[in-house]
Structures are given as structure tokens and as C-alpha cells.
Write a protein that holds these residues in place. Structure first.
Motif, PDB file in Angstrom:
ATOM      1  N   VAL A   1     -13.273   0.901  -5.253  1.00 48.91           N
ATOM      2  CA  VAL A   1     -13.486   0.953  -3.807  1.00 48.91           C
ATOM      3  C   VAL A   1     -12.158   0.793  -3.069  1.00 48.91           C
ATOM      4  CG1 VAL A   1     -14.463  -0.289  -1.838  1.00 48.91           C
ATOM      5  CG2 VAL A   1     -15.888   0.184  -3.829  1.00 48.91           C
ATOM      6  N   VAL A   2     -11.381  -0.202  -3.453  1.00 50.62           N
ATOM      7  CA  VAL A   2     -10.123  -0.470  -2.750  1.00 50.62           C
ATOM      8  C   VAL A   2      -9.103   0.630  -3.037  1.00 50.62           C
ATOM      9  CG1 VAL A   2      -8.259  -2.130  -2.432  1.00 50.62           C
ATOM     10  CG2 VAL A   2     -10.608  -2.941  -2.750  1.00 50.62           C
ATOM     11  N   GLU A   3      -9.108   1.154  -4.255  1.00 55.45           N
ATOM     12  CA  GLU A   3      -8.185   2.252  -4.559  1.00 55.45           C
ATOM     13  C   GLU A   3      -8.519   3.496  -3.737  1.00 55.45           C
ATOM     14  OE1 GLU A   3      -6.106   2.647  -8.460  1.00 55.45           O
ATOM     15  OE2 GLU A   3      -7.985   1.778  -9.195  1.00 55.45           O
TER      16      GLU A   3
ATOM     17  N   GLU B   1      -4.786   6.346   2.634  1.00 50.15           N
ATOM     18  CA  GLU B   1      -3.496   6.061   3.263  1.00 50.15           C
ATOM     19  C   GLU B   1      -2.351   6.733   2.514  1.00 50.15           C
ATOM     20  OE1 GLU B   1      -3.158   1.823   3.260  1.00 50.15           O
ATOM     21  OE2 GLU B   1      -5.180   1.531   4.082  1.00 50.15           O
ATOM     22  N   GLY B   2      -2.706   7.526   1.488  1.00 51.00           N
ATOM     23  CA  GLY B   2      -1.691   8.202   0.702  1.00 51.00           C
ATOM     24  C   GLY B   2      -0.980   7.285  -0.270  1.00 51.00           C
ATOM     25  N   LYS B   3      -1.624   6.196  -0.681  1.00 52.40           N
ATOM     26  CA  LYS B   3      -0.996   5.218  -1.563  1.00 52.40           C
ATOM     27  C   LYS B   3      -1.854   4.988  -2.813  1.00 52.40           C
ATOM     28  CE  LYS B   3       1.016   2.578   2.280  1.00 52.40           C
ATOM     29  NZ  LYS B   3       1.033   1.244   2.953  1.00 52.40           N
ATOM     30  N   SER B   4      -1.221   4.402  -3.806  1.00 52.00           N
ATOM     31  CA  SER B   4      -1.942   3.950  -5.000  1.00 52.00           C
ATOM     32  C   SER B   4      -1.678   2.468  -5.175  1.00 52.00           C
ATOM     33  CB  SER B   4      -1.474   4.712  -6.239  1.00 52.00           C
ATOM     34  OG  SER B   4      -0.188   4.257  -6.630  1.00 52.00           O
ATOM     35  N   ARG B   5      -2.409   1.839  -6.085  1.00 48.76           N
ATOM     36  CA  ARG B   5      -2.182   0.399  -6.308  1.00 48.76           C
ATOM     37  C   ARG B   5      -0.766   0.153  -6.820  1.00 48.76           C
ATOM     38  NH1 ARG B   5      -4.188  -0.978 -12.189  1.00 48.76           N
ATOM     39  NH2 ARG B   5      -4.966   1.031 -12.919  1.00 48.76           N
ATOM     40  N   HIS B   6      -0.200   1.133  -7.518  1.00 48.34           N
ATOM     41  CA  HIS B   6       1.154   0.952  -8.051  1.00 48.34           C
ATOM     42  C   HIS B   6       2.192   0.915  -6.936  1.00 48.34           C
ATOM     43  CE1 HIS B   6      -0.411   1.407 -12.103  1.00 48.34           C
ATOM     44  NE2 HIS B   6      -1.108   2.456 -11.675  1.00 48.34           N
ATOM     45  N   ASP B   7       1.879   1.551  -5.819  1.00 51.20           N
ATOM     46  CA  ASP B   7       2.789   1.480  -4.668  1.00 51.20           C
ATOM     47  C   ASP B   7       2.846   0.056  -4.110  1.00 51.20           C
ATOM     48  OD1 ASP B   7       3.421   4.223  -4.706  1.00 51.20           O
ATOM     49  OD2 ASP B   7       1.582   4.694  -3.617  1.00 51.20           O
ATOM     50  N   LEU B   8       1.718  -0.668  -4.201  1.00 51.05           N
ATOM     51  CA  LEU B   8       1.673  -2.032  -3.681  1.00 51.05           C
ATOM     52  C   LEU B   8       2.205  -3.038  -4.687  1.00 51.05           C
ATOM     53  CD1 LEU B   8      -0.323  -0.572  -1.682  1.00 51.05           C
ATOM     54  CD2 LEU B   8      -1.644  -2.707  -1.661  1.00 51.05           C
ATOM     55  N   GLY B   9       1.951  -2.801  -5.971  1.00 52.83           N
ATOM     56  CA  GLY B   9       2.251  -3.799  -6.981  1.00 52.83           C
ATOM     57  C   GLY B   9       1.039  -4.698  -7.181  1.00 52.83           C
ATOM     58  N   ARG B  10       1.030  -5.395  -8.306  1.00 55.48           N
ATOM     59  CA  ARG B  10      -0.169  -6.145  -8.708  1.00 55.48           C
ATOM     60  C   ARG B  10      -0.562  -7.217  -7.696  1.00 55.48           C
ATOM     61  NH1 ARG B  10      -2.121  -7.099 -14.654  1.00 55.48           N
ATOM     62  NH2 ARG B  10      -4.066  -8.222 -14.238  1.00 55.48           N
ATOM     63  N   GLU B  11       0.351  -8.071  -7.310  1.00 55.30           N
ATOM     64  CA  GLU B  11       0.001  -9.185  -6.429  1.00 55.30           C
ATOM     65  C   GLU B  11      -0.484  -8.694  -5.075  1.00 55.30           C
ATOM     66  OE1 GLU B  11       2.887 -12.244  -6.073  1.00 55.30           O
ATOM     67  OE2 GLU B  11       3.090 -12.551  -8.243  1.00 55.30           O
TER      68      GLU B  11
ATOM     69  N   PHE C   1      -1.748  -5.812  -4.377  1.00 55.75           N
ATOM     70  CA  PHE C   1      -3.019  -5.119  -4.528  1.00 55.75           C
ATOM     71  C   PHE C   1      -4.171  -6.125  -4.599  1.00 55.75           C
ATOM     72  CE2 PHE C   1      -6.415  -3.418  -7.256  1.00 55.75           C
ATOM     73  CZ  PHE C   1      -6.802  -2.320  -6.503  1.00 55.75           C
ATOM     74  N   ILE C   2      -3.990  -7.185  -5.350  1.00 54.39           N
ATOM     75  CA  ILE C   2      -5.046  -8.199  -5.468  1.00 54.39           C
ATOM     76  C   ILE C   2      -5.297  -8.868  -4.119  1.00 54.39           C
ATOM     77  CG2 ILE C   2      -5.612 -10.434  -6.501  1.00 54.39           C
ATOM     78  CD1 ILE C   2      -4.234  -9.428  -9.068  1.00 54.39           C
ATOM     79  N   GLU C   3      -4.228  -9.117  -3.367  1.00 49.66           N
ATOM     80  CA  GLU C   3      -4.407  -9.651  -2.010  1.00 49.66           C
ATOM     81  C   GLU C   3      -5.224  -8.695  -1.155  1.00 49.66           C
ATOM     82  OE1 GLU C   3      -0.649 -10.532  -0.261  1.00 49.66           O
ATOM     83  OE2 GLU C   3      -0.114 -12.060  -1.750  1.00 49.66           O
ATOM     84  N   ARG C   4      -4.966  -7.404  -1.325  1.00 46.87           N
ATOM     85  CA  ARG C   4      -5.718  -6.391  -0.576  1.00 46.87           C
ATOM     86  C   ARG C   4      -7.194  -6.428  -0.959  1.00 46.87           C
ATOM     87  NH1 ARG C   4      -4.182  -1.475   2.167  1.00 46.87           N
ATOM     88  NH2 ARG C   4      -6.144  -0.481   2.808  1.00 46.87           N
ATOM     89  N   VAL C   5      -7.492  -6.621  -2.241  1.00 49.34           N
ATOM     90  CA  VAL C   5      -8.895  -6.685  -2.680  1.00 49.34           C
ATOM     91  C   VAL C   5      -9.579  -7.910  -2.083  1.00 49.34           C
ATOM     92  CG1 VAL C   5     -10.461  -6.798  -4.647  1.00 49.34           C
ATOM     93  CG2 VAL C   5      -8.366  -5.461  -4.827  1.00 49.34           C
ATOM     94  N   TRP C   6      -8.879  -9.048  -2.098  1.00 47.96           N
ATOM     95  CA  TRP C   6      -9.472 -10.253  -1.496  1.00 47.96           C
ATOM     96  C   TRP C   6      -9.738 -10.031  -0.002  1.00 47.96           C
ATOM     97  CZ3 TRP C   6     -11.882 -14.117  -3.619  1.00 47.96           C
ATOM     98  CH2 TRP C   6     -11.581 -14.542  -4.911  1.00 47.96           C
ATOM     99  N   ARG C   7      -8.831  -9.354   0.640  1.00 53.08           N
ATOM    100  CA  ARG C   7      -9.014  -9.085   2.069  1.00 53.08           C
ATOM    101  C   ARG C   7     -10.238  -8.183   2.283  1.00 53.08           C
ATOM    102  NH1 ARG C   7      -4.196  -7.431   3.194  1.00 53.08           N
ATOM    103  NH2 ARG C   7      -4.469  -5.212   3.636  1.00 53.08           N
ATOM    104  N   TRP C   8     -10.376  -7.170   1.425  1.00 51.89           N
ATOM    105  CA  TRP C   8     -11.548  -6.294   1.516  1.00 51.89           C
ATOM    106  C   TRP C   8     -12.825  -7.093   1.281  1.00 51.89           C
ATOM    107  CZ3 TRP C   8     -15.479  -5.453  -1.890  1.00 51.89           C
ATOM    108  CH2 TRP C   8     -16.386  -4.452  -1.539  1.00 51.89           C
ATOM    109  N   LYS C   9     -12.764  -7.992   0.308  1.00 58.67           N
ATOM    110  CA  LYS C   9     -13.951  -8.810   0.006  1.00 58.67           C
ATOM    111  C   LYS C   9     -14.350  -9.642   1.207  1.00 58.67           C
ATOM    112  CE  LYS C   9     -16.168 -12.551  -1.932  1.00 58.67           C
ATOM    113  NZ  LYS C   9     -16.352 -13.934  -1.420  1.00 58.67           N
ATOM    114  N   GLY C  10     -13.365 -10.203   1.897  1.00 56.32           N
ATOM    115  CA  GLY C  10     -13.659 -11.026   3.060  1.00 56.32           C
ATOM    116  C   GLY C  10     -14.202 -10.232   4.231  1.00 56.32           C
ATOM    117  N   GLU C  11     -13.744  -8.982   4.371  1.00 63.22           N
ATOM    118  CA  GLU C  11     -14.141  -8.185   5.537  1.00 63.22           C
ATOM    119  C   GLU C  11     -15.395  -7.344   5.293  1.00 63.22           C
ATOM    120  OE1 GLU C  11     -10.687  -5.859   6.191  1.00 63.22           O
ATOM    121  OE2 GLU C  11      -9.493  -7.515   7.028  1.00 63.22           O
ATOM    122  N   SER C  12     -15.492  -6.763   4.112  1.00 61.17           N
ATOM    123  CA  SER C  12     -16.552  -5.777   3.867  1.00 61.17           C
ATOM    124  C   SER C  12     -17.476  -6.132   2.721  1.00 61.17           C
ATOM    125  CB  SER C  12     -15.919  -4.401   3.569  1.00 61.17           C
ATOM    126  OG  SER C  12     -15.012  -4.040   4.578  1.00 61.17           O
TER     127      SER C  12
END
Length: 877
Positions: free
Chosen positions: A107-109, A115-125, A127-138
Motif C-alpha cells: 500500500v505504501v509503496e 510521487e515517482g519514488k520507491s522505498r529505496h529512494d527513502l531508505g529503510r528508516e 520508509f518505515i517512518e512513512r509506514v507508521w505515518r500511514w498507519k496513524g492516518e489511514s
């Protein structure tokens, strides 16, 4: 002090004394549910002296929303826990959600891709922060939908499989299993999803019949040639042998020799292996150890090399003209190249065969040799099987035990590592000199140059397998763990018996010193459409349960689902059935409202049976029988039967018979009316309590209004007082027969329900004499009068009802109509009889056609009997 006890000391709200004329679920359900939650009715006190009753929610995915399967399962669990709460148990329904590793990462990917990005563009940490943020919002919208349904869960205890406490539990059990040599790392064939780019377990593979191709191709030349067949021609680039059965005379001369592998510069051996079926195909099979689980085992037995020819995207990596092609592109290209060399012996297209697909993204699975982490399930699975065999855990229905044993007795080691970033990271560190260190939750991870943690995460089912005890605070020995473990029952679908149930059994027995995670496993079926077809968006028959709840109310959906819930059997459901359940809720509302308007009361003790009428004694006798029946059905998880019993008792016996029979008593007044008002109040009180676990909203509103009590949620569950009155039941049964038969006759004669007919009732000397006012009122029968003429007489159950139909119906016209219907039925009978007597017809006609003619004959004979009876009862024209 628990919230329930504390709130119970507060002044209850003043009960509503009047009910609106119509029940409006949308106005009632939301406020009622919030009131229940605010008062803490669903919370569980670990310090309570009440006996515990524990059920965990099968944790829905954080990415999910409420579907009919959830609504079905939650309805059953809620019914069980509401009843136990009323029975005086300290009841915990444990809520929570699963982090759903692959699904959530996908879902997050997808969001990042926009946005034209992949998880590798963000890096592991990041990306995981982004998933937590998605979990909190959606994430977690399903929690709000559970409230809509009325789930009585202990919200203060809600857990998430990635929260801190559960992460500690995961790390603890991994460490213990690792130290006990029950977790290991090894290179094996795994199921690989080229879309999700991760390994998945066997049970996460969905098999379906796909159209493919079966290609037979010749390896070697002349007398040394050997033909093999495959549906995956692209894997031939990684073949390292051809295998034949050791007793197959056709190939004995080739065993131990080498054959040229086409399209390559390699020669491969012919080996003898008992795994090969000499009767299947040519009796020779290609062996690709890096891309097939059976071939991997053959390779291990014969010391064959494993040559990987595809990368993680299922793109060919083998050097040559096919390098860089997708597996399907390579398949066509390789077959074409073999055909050009004259090595294609046969091609079969389409060739329908079973193909594995990723259960999440539906991509075709690719078997792939890979270094992964595994659980050695042998001793754990044996313990899980023994727990059921020894009676520590019961599976309901019992016939499902065989499926359970077939699974746990044949479990392969479980691949638990996933090539993802979202999930519980494997707690293993690798050192610069080949060191491997597994770190427990209270241990320091090694640091320094060259040390790094394993990049994989654990299979989602690894953490959800700990759910019955990790949610209670394990590995700490908490008060909640001591009180509420093991669970009383696990309610879940038979479809995840292997996914989830077996894993909880293995981990629970291992972590909790041999104590299984639950006493009973109650398995239910799948929800299907009204025609028994699986619900799917692609089929166009998927239903959003929220739509039905909006239209008909949550109680209506719940009652429909419960009424279809036979243990272990799939549940068909259609909108018409939900509408029928809405009508039932309205019937409960209207009948209770009418009863209260006519003085139904719960004030004071029940009058002595000697002061009651036979009608009063009958309904109380039936009420106690139903209490006992419902209790037995609950204990056997027979939700359909208990719902059906309550439906027919409430609608048929209470509302359609007792309330109607009591109207004349209420109108007459006096002591009999006061007694019946108290009996009616008692019957409604108990009936609403019995219905409450399945239809909580309408019953709460009605019960609090009727009784003035705080809430039916915390009311006492009814018990069978033992009162039975067989004489009263026989008497009212006879009364019902008379009324039913006369109503049927009136309908047959075309009389309107409200049309009054003069009648003479011969009841003297029978038990029904006292019921004459009720009989006349219910059947719209007038006194006979001076000019009464009995034009039709009905002897029923030992009494006689004479009716004067003159002036009420046109007898001549009615006889003419019935004669016409009789002639049509006799003609139909004659035609059907003639066909069934024709041997030539019977010998040629298909069975279903003959069955249809037999059905027509039976229907015609039934119509003739019915119409002739109506004619016989009519007066002369």
C-alpha cells in the motif's frame, strides 16, 4: 475496581417511558454503542473473582476494511461474549490489528509510486517512518466499522502486532527457539513472489487451474536421446540432470551416462531416483534443483549442482541469447529455439494445470533456491497434534479434526523470513569474521566495524501466532496473563485453520509450558452469495456490509449472518434475507410497544400458576423450554439453530399467538388481565435478554424501556426455572389447530382477513369453551343470529365450527371458478400420467426431464385434492 463496577454505583438514567412509533436504527445504534463503551461494560478486570471467559479477535489487517466475512465472524464472537457477560463471567474479547507485512508495504509503496519514488529512494528508516505515518492516518478504519457492528471488545486493551510489547514477545520467542535449535538458517527452495519480491509460505500460495502449455523436448541424440516434458521450458537452462526410475527397463542403459543439454554447452547426467513415476509421461523428468522443490530433493540425494537462472524479478540471468528476458518471454523464445533445432517432440496447448499464485498480489509464484530462516516444526507440530488427540483442545465441529491432523502431521519446516522492510526485523547480527549472534530483548546487540543486522523481517504469521498470550503481556507474568490465559474458545474460519490456528497451537504450547492457547476451536464456514457462489469483486457479487447496515440496521445484518451459521458450513446470504431480518426487528419493536401500551409490566413477582389462565401457563412453559434450548445450542455453537428457535418463538408464539390471545383478556379487565400483563412483561423481559447477544441494539432500547434497568448488557442471563405445563401446551395447541384450520378455509373461499362471518361454535364440554371470545375475535366470527344457516361445517380437533357463508360469497361463481381449476388440474394429471406410462418416452428422456414430469404429476394430484375439498365444503349453489 473495574469500570463496570464503578459505573454500576452511579444513578442509572431515567428510563424512556415511551417508544417512537417506528424503530429507526440509524438514530439508535451509534449513541447506544458509545454509551456502552463510556460505561466500561466491555472492559475486563484481571483482579475480578468472577470466572474468566476469553476470546481473541482474529486480528484484521491494518490495511483492511470490514467485509462480510469479518461481520459474520464478529457477530458470532460478540454473541458468545455478550451471553457469557450476562452469565456472570469476567469476559474479555481482546481486540487488535495485524501489521500485515506484505499488504501494508504494498500500500505504501503504491503511494510512493504516485510521487515517482520507491522505498529505496527513502531508505529503510525513512520508509518505515512513512509506514507508521500511514498507519496513524489511514490504517485501522476497521476499528470504527467494528463499532458500527456493535462489537463488545475491550477497547482499552487494543493491541497492534508491531507495538512495543508485542515486539518484545516476538524477539523473546525467536531467541528461545533459536537457542533450542528450533530456528535455523538454510538454503532451500522457497515460494518466491516476483511482484512482492519476498518469500512466502506454502499456505500463502493460492492454487488455481491455469491455461499453459506442455512441451515435450528431446535431450541428446540417437540411441542416447531421452524425451522430457515440462510446463516451464525456461527452467531447462538450469537443468543439471535427467532422472528416471531405477526399475524402468527403457532407460537402464542410460543411467550414469551424460546427455547434451540443448541450447547450452553443458552435458548432464542421467540419474536413477525412486521419486520418478515411470507411468507418467515418458517416465523421464528434467531436474532443475534451483527452481523446483522436488528437483531440489533429487539434487540433494545425487549431489547435483544447483544453477539459478532467474533473478528476484523472474528475469533470466543465464548467459546467452535469453539473458534479460522475463520468464514468460523466455519460455516462448526457448520453445521456438528448440523447435528450430528439431527438438520439440510434442506440444499441448492449452494445457490446464494447477499453478500457484501469491495470495496477496495474484502473481504466479516462482520456486527459487534461497537462503532463508526456518522453524523446525517437527516437535512443535507433534505437540499441537497431541493436544487435540489427548482432549486438551476440542475442535468443533469434530469432523474438522481430520483436516487439522492431515495438516499438522505433515507440516514441512516453516520459512519465516521475508525480504521486506515493514515487520519485525530478524534479531540476528552477523560479524566481520562470520560470527552469527541472536539477540534477546534484554541483550545488547553487538556493535563495531563489520557487524550488521539481518535485513529480513519475520513472516506476519510469526507474530500473530503469539496473539493469545502476547496481547496479555507475555513474556512478563502479568495479572492478565494469569487470569485470561488460556482463551476459552477460538472462533475462526476453517480457511485459516492452517495459517493461524496451527501456529498459535505450536507457539502457545511451547511458550506457555505445555498449556494450549484455547480450550475449544470453533470453526465456521465462508460467507457466500445467495446462490452459494464465492463473493468477489471480479464476480460482481461482493457486498459492502456497511451498505446493508445503513439501509437495514446492524441488527438486521447480524441476525441474518447468525441465522445462517451452521458449524463449519459455508453461509449463503442475500439482501432479501437482510430485509427479512429488518422486518423481524420491526416486529419485535411494534409488539413490545403494543404490549407496553396495554400494561405489560415487570413489577413484582410472577403470580402463582393457580391464578394464571391456560394461555399464561402455556407461554411460560414454552418460554422455559426455549431458554433451555437456546442454552444447549450456544454450548454447541449452533448459532443458526438458536437464532431460528428465537425467531419462531418470538414472532410465532409470543407476538402472533400470546399477544393476540391476550387482547380479549386485556379488554375484559379484572384480575385475569392483571395476571396476563405481568406474564407478558416476564415473557418480553426474558425474550429480549435471549435475543440481545445477536441483536443488541433494538433489544437494549426495548429492554431498558420495559424494565427501567440500566442496560441489558449487564443484566442477568435467563435461566430455566423448570416450570412446564404439558396440559396447557396441549390445550393451546388444540386452540391453534382450530384457528389455523378455519383461517385456511376462509382464505380458500376468498374471504378477506377482516371480513366478518356468522358462526356457531360447538365447544361445550371441551377445554376450548373458555377460549370462545378469543376464537371469535381472531377469526372475525359473529354470533350466529336468528337467521343463521350453517352452509359449511368444519370439524377440527374435537370441536365443530359452523359458518354461514350465504350473503358473504357468491357460491355459484365460486363453484364455477373451482370447477374450472379442477378441470385444469385433472388435465395436467392426465397428460403427466400418459407421459410417465410411455416406455418409449422414459427410455429416451433425460433424468431431469422425467423428474420434472413426476413433479408436475405430484403437484396436479395435490391441487385436485385441495380443490375437491374446497368444493365439498361449499354450500349448494
Amino acid at each position: 475496581m473495574s469500570p463496570v463496577t464503578e459505573n454500576a454505583q452511579q444513578e442509572p438514567p431515567a428510563p424512556t417511558t415511551e417508544l417512537p412509533t417506528q424503530y429507526a436504527p440509524a438514530d439508535v445504534e451509534g449513541p447506544l454503542y458509545e454509551r456502552w463503551v463510556e460505561r466500561g461494560y466491555f472492559e475486563a478486570d484481571a483482579g475480578s473473582e468472577k470466572p474468566p471467559y476469553t476470546v481473541v479477535i482474529p486480528p484484521p489487517n491494518v490495511t483492511g476494511s470490514l467485509h462480510l466475512g469479518h461481520a459474520f465472524e464478529h457477530t458470532l464472537i460478540d454473541a458468545l461474549t455478550r451471553r457469557k457477560r450476562m452469565q456472570g463471567f469476567e469476559t474479555l474479547w481482546q481486540p487488535g490489528m495485524d501489521h500485515a507485512g506484505i499488504a501494508t508495504q504494498n500500500v505504501v509503496e503504491r503511494e510512493l509510486a504516485k510521487e515517482g519514488k520507491s522505498r529505496h529512494d527513502l531508505g529503510r528508516e525513512a520508509f518505515i517512518e512513512r509506514v507508521w505515518r500511514w498507519k496513524g492516518e489511514s490504517g485501522g478504519q476497521i476499528s470504527g466499522q467494528m463499532r458500527r457492528l456493535g462489537d463488545g471488545v475491550a477497547w482499552s486493551r487494543e493491541r497492534f502486532t508491531m507495538d512495543e510489547g508485542l515486539s518484545q514477545a516476538v524477539q523473546t520467542i525467536f531467541k528461545r527457539l533459536y537457542d533450542d535449535e528450533l530456528i535455523y538458517r538454510a538454503e532451500r527452495i522457497i515460494n518466491w513472489c516476483p511482484r512482492c519480491l519476498t518469500a512466502i509460505s506454502d499456505i500463502e500460495v493460492d492454487y488455481q487451474e491455469d491455461d499453459g502449455e506442455l512441451v515435450s523436448m528431446k535431450y541428446g541424440d540417437g540411441d542416447d536421446a531421452i524425451v522430457v516434458a515440462t510446463t516451464r521450458a525456461e527452467t531447462m537452462l538450469g537443468d543439471t540432470a535427467v532422472a528416471v526410475h531405477p526399475e524402468d527397463e527403457r532407460y537402464k542403459h542410460l543411467v550414469g551416462t551424460l546427455v547434451k543439454l540443448p541450447l547450452t554447452d553443458r552435458s548432464i547426467p542421467v540419474v536413477a531416483d525412486e521419486h520418478v513415476d515411470p507411468e507418467f509421461g515418458t517416465g523421464a523428468v528434467k531436474v532443475t534443483p534451483a527452481h523446483d522443490p522436488n528437483d531440489f530433493e533429487i539434487g540433494r540425494r545425487h549431489g547435483l549442482p544447483s544453477i539459478a537462472v532467474m533473478d528476484e524479478h523472474a528475469v533470466i540471468t543465464a548467459h546467452g541469447p535469453f539473458q534479460g528476458l522475463d520468464r514468460l518471454e523466455a519460455r516462448s523464445a526457448i520453445v521456438a529455439a528448440l523447435r528450430a533445432e528439431g527438438r520439440i517432440v510434442a506440444e499441448k496447448r492449452p494445457y490446464v494445470h494447477s499453478v500457484g499464485h501469491c495470495s496477496r498480489c495474484k502473481t504466479t509464484i516462482e520456486p527459487r533456491l534461497s537462503m532463508q530462516w526456518w522453524v523446525k516444526v517437527g516437535p512443535l507440530a507433534k505437540a499441537a497434534g497431541d493436544a487435540v488427540r489427548e482432549g486438551k483442545v476440542k475442535i468443533h465441529p469434530q469432523e474438522m479434526e481430520k483436516r487439522y491432523f492431515d495438516w499438522v502431521d505433515n507440516l514441512h519446516d516453516w520459512c519465516i523470513s521475508r525480504q521486506l522492510w515493514w515487520g519485525h526485523r530478524i534479531p540476528v547480527w552477523y560479524g566481520p569474521n562470520g560470527e552469527v549472534v541472536c539477540v534477546g530483548p534484554d541483550e545488547e546487540a553487538p556493535s563495531g566495524e563489520g557487524w550488521h543486522q539481518d535485513t529480513d523481517v519475520l513472516d506476519t504469521w510469526f507474530s500473530s501466532g503469539l496473539w493469545p498470550f502476547s496481547t496479555l503481556g507475555w513474556p512478563e507474568r502479568t495479572e492478565s496473563l494469569a487470569k485470561f490465559y488460556p482463551n476459552s474458545v477460538l472462533v475462526t474460519g476453517y480457511d485459516i485453520l492452517f495459517f493461524w490456528v496451527a501456529r498459535m497451537m505450536m507457539f502457545g504450547l511451547y511458550a506457555m509450558d505445555g498449556t494450549p492457547p484455547f480450550h475449544t476451536i470453533a470453526l465456521h464456514g465462508m460467507v457466500r452469495d445467495q446462490f452459494g457462489k464465492k463473493m468477489s469483486k471480479s464476480f460482481g457479487n461482493a457486498v459492502n456490509p456497511l451498505d446493508w447496515m445503513d439501509t437495514y440496521g446492524s441488527d438486521a445484518l447480524r441476525f441474518t449472518l447468525a441465522r445462517g451459521a451452521n458449524p463449519g458450513v459455508d453461509v449463503p446470504i442475500g439482501e432479501d434475507w437482510v430485509q427479512g431480518s429488518r422486518n423481524f426487528a420491526n416486529k419485535i419493536w411494534n409488539a413490545t410497544r403494543f404490549a407496553m401500551m396495554n400494561g405489560a409490566t415487570v413489577e413484582g413477582p410472577l403470580p402463582d400458576a393457580s391464578r394464571m389462565s391456560p394461555t399464561d401457563r402455556w407461554i411460560l412453559s414454552r418460554l422455559n423450554s426455549v431458554v433451555a434450548e437456546v442454552d444447549a445450542y450456544y454450548d454447541d455453537f449452533q448459532f443458526a439453530k438458536l437464532s431460528d428457535a428465537l425467531f419462531h418463538f418470538a414472532w410465532d408464539e409470543v407476538f402472533d399467538w400470546y399477544v393476540e390471545l391476550s387482547k380479549t383478556t386485556f379488554q375484559a379487565g379484572g384480575e385475569p388481565a392483571e395476571v396476563s400483563k405481568r406474564v407478558l412483561g416476564e415473557v418480553l423481559d426474558v425474550t429480549l435478554k435471549l435475543l440481545h447477544p445477536v441483536v443488541p441494539f433494538v433489544t437494549e432500547t426495548l429492554w431498558t424501556t420495559l424494565t427501567g434497568g440500566e442496560s441489558v448488557v449487564i443484566a442477568d442471563w435467563p435461566s430455566d426455572s423448570g416450570f412446564r405445563d404439558a396440559d396447557a401446551e396441549r390445550e393451546i395447541g388444540t386452540l391453534q389447530s382450530v384457528i389455523t384450520e378455519v383461517r385456511r378455509f376462509r382464505a380458500d373461499q376468498g374471504l378477506q382477513p377482516g371480513q366478518r362471518v356468522p358462526a356457531r361454535l360447538t365447544l361445550d364440554g371441551t377445554a376450548l369453551a373458555a377460549h370462545e371470545p378469543a376464537i371469535r375475535q381472531l377469526l372475525r366470527l359473529q354470533p350466529e343470529g336468528e337467521s343463521f344457516t350453517a352452509t359449511a361445517t368444519l370439524p377440527v380437533a374435537g370441536v365443530e365450527v359452523a359458518l354461514d357463508l350465504s350473503g358473504v360469497i357468491d357460491v355459484a361463481a365460486e363453484r364455477k371458478r373451482l370447477a374450472k381449476d379442477l378441470a385444469a388440474a385433472e388435465k395436467e394429471k392426465s397428460q403427466a400420467t400418459a407421459k410417465l406410462g410411455n416406455e418409449a418416452f422414459l427410455s429416451k428422456a433425460p433424468d431431469h426431464v422425467v423428474d420434472k414430469i413426476r413433479t408436475r404429476l405430484a403437484k396436479a394430484e395435490e391441487d385436485i385434492t385441495r380443490i375437491q375439498s374446497q368444493l365439498d365444503r361449499l354450500p349448494p349453489a
